[in-house]
Design a protein around this motif. Sequence first.
Motif, PDB file in Angstrom:
ATOM      1  N   ASP A  27      50.037  15.730  60.790  1.00 48.28           N
ATOM      2  CA  ASP A  27      49.516  16.415  59.602  1.00 48.28           C
ATOM      3  C   ASP A  27      49.231  15.436  58.470  1.00 48.28           C
ATOM      4  O   ASP A  27      48.393  15.699  57.610  1.00 48.28           O
ATOM      5  CB  ASP A  27      50.522  17.459  59.114  1.00 48.28           C
ATOM      6  N   CYS A  28      49.964  14.313  58.465  1.00 46.26           N
ATOM      7  CA  CYS A  28      49.760  13.275  57.458  1.00 46.26           C
ATOM      8  C   CYS A  28      49.484  11.947  58.153  1.00 46.26           C
ATOM      9  O   CYS A  28      50.017  11.675  59.226  1.00 46.26           O
ATOM     10  CB  CYS A  28      50.988  13.129  56.566  1.00 46.26           C
ATOM     11  N   TYR A  47      57.630  12.021  54.082  1.00 49.99           N
ATOM     12  CA  TYR A  47      57.887  13.390  54.542  1.00 49.99           C
ATOM     13  C   TYR A  47      58.443  14.251  53.407  1.00 49.99           C
ATOM     14  O   TYR A  47      57.992  15.385  53.189  1.00 49.99           O
ATOM     15  CB  TYR A  47      58.856  13.366  55.722  1.00 49.99           C
ATOM     16  N   GLN A  48      59.421  13.718  52.680  1.00 48.47           N
ATOM     17  CA  GLN A  48      60.033  14.484  51.589  1.00 48.47           C
ATOM     18  C   GLN A  48      59.025  14.813  50.498  1.00 48.47           C
ATOM     19  O   GLN A  48      58.998  15.938  49.976  1.00 48.47           O
ATOM     20  CB  GLN A  48      61.212  13.698  51.008  1.00 48.47           C
ATOM     21  N   THR A  49      58.177  13.844  50.157  1.00 45.55           N
ATOM     22  CA  THR A  49      57.205  14.064  49.085  1.00 45.55           C
ATOM     23  C   THR A  49      56.172  15.114  49.479  1.00 45.55           C
ATOM     24  O   THR A  49      55.862  16.016  48.693  1.00 45.55           O
ATOM     25  CB  THR A  49      56.499  12.744  48.714  1.00 45.55           C
ATOM     26  N   PHE A  50      55.646  15.021  50.692  1.00 45.72           N
ATOM     27  CA  PHE A  50      54.665  16.018  51.127  1.00 45.72           C
ATOM     28  C   PHE A  50      55.294  17.395  51.308  1.00 45.72           C
ATOM     29  O   PHE A  50      54.613  18.410  51.183  1.00 45.72           O
ATOM     30  CB  PHE A  50      53.979  15.562  52.421  1.00 45.72           C
ATOM     31  N   SER A  51      56.600  17.442  51.592  1.00 41.84           N
ATOM     32  CA  SER A  51      57.296  18.719  51.733  1.00 41.84           C
ATOM     33  C   SER A  51      57.532  19.385  50.382  1.00 41.84           C
ATOM     34  O   SER A  51      57.509  20.610  50.264  1.00 41.84           O
ATOM     35  CB  SER A  51      58.644  18.520  52.451  1.00 41.84           C
ATOM     36  N   GLU A  52      57.739  18.547  49.362  1.00 37.36           N
ATOM     37  CA  GLU A  52      58.112  19.066  48.045  1.00 37.36           C
ATOM     38  C   GLU A  52      56.931  19.189  47.081  1.00 37.36           C
ATOM     39  O   GLU A  52      56.984  19.984  46.136  1.00 37.36           O
ATOM     40  CB  GLU A  52      59.175  18.158  47.421  1.00 37.36           C
ATOM     41  N   LYS A  53      55.899  18.391  47.297  1.00 38.30           N
ATOM     42  CA  LYS A  53      54.785  18.349  46.356  1.00 38.30           C
ATOM     43  C   LYS A  53      53.494  18.822  47.030  1.00 38.30           C
ATOM     44  O   LYS A  53      53.292  18.639  48.223  1.00 38.30           O
ATOM     45  CB  LYS A  53      54.568  16.921  45.833  1.00 38.30           C
ATOM     46  N   ASN A  54      52.635  19.412  46.248  1.00 37.94           N
ATOM     47  CA  ASN A  54      51.329  19.837  46.747  1.00 37.94           C
ATOM     48  C   ASN A  54      50.319  18.726  46.488  1.00 37.94           C
ATOM     49  O   ASN A  54      49.680  18.674  45.438  1.00 37.94           O
ATOM     50  CB  ASN A  54      50.898  21.131  46.049  1.00 37.94           C
ATOM     51  N   SER A 112      46.661  13.657  53.672  1.00 37.56           N
ATOM     52  CA  SER A 112      46.774  14.841  54.504  1.00 37.56           C
ATOM     53  C   SER A 112      45.536  14.930  55.394  1.00 37.56           C
ATOM     54  O   SER A 112      44.416  14.764  54.926  1.00 37.56           O
ATOM     55  CB  SER A 112      46.871  16.087  53.616  1.00 37.56           C
TER      56      SER A 112
END
Length: 199
Positions: A27-28, A47-54, A112
């Motif tokens: 996905d990224c 992973y954490q940043t893409f999970s938490e931020k749009n 993305s």
Amino acid sequence: GRLKYIFEAKQGKSFALNAAIQLAQGDCIAMTDDDCMVHKDWLLKIYQTFSEKNVDMLCGKVKPIFNDEIPKWLDVNNIFFHGPIVSFNLGEKYFDNSQKSILATGANLIVSKASLSKFGGFQKEKRSQDTEISYRWQKLGAVIGYSPDVLVYHTTSVARLNKKYFRRWHFLSGKNSRKIIKKKAEGLWVFLSGSITDY
């Protein structure tokens, strides 16, 4: 193994990047350079940043590493020198381009895959592919984030530690940025600070 080598017949970084993007299944898509080393938590922080931020695109901090003695004239804290030594530091806090324009660096660039389909891949630029794609995506409404925790180290070779290389880097960077941005230079770093005779 999980490492796959592909051959791209067309010469140029943009062709190579787009070829890899076409085959990528995640996905990224995280990108760096062959003279870089990623921090051990690099993928985790992505992973954490893409999970938490749009975000559509993410860039992170790049710290230069020197294996040779740094010349006395080279002030690594001066933004004028950051491009040639590949130093990228926008601060110690996360932010996105709703707060300030961001022109990413290809040494630490994550996108993305869905956003690639929406905004388009890399153009056929000879240089400054990272500047072109981040500038174009911002104009099209993409959200670009910066995270200092997404960290990469860049090894600066001794071949770069001379004034001739720095002058040429800035000349080509300015030439290509003018081509990319054309009429408006909003958000573009201005490197020329001080007399050119100083360099």
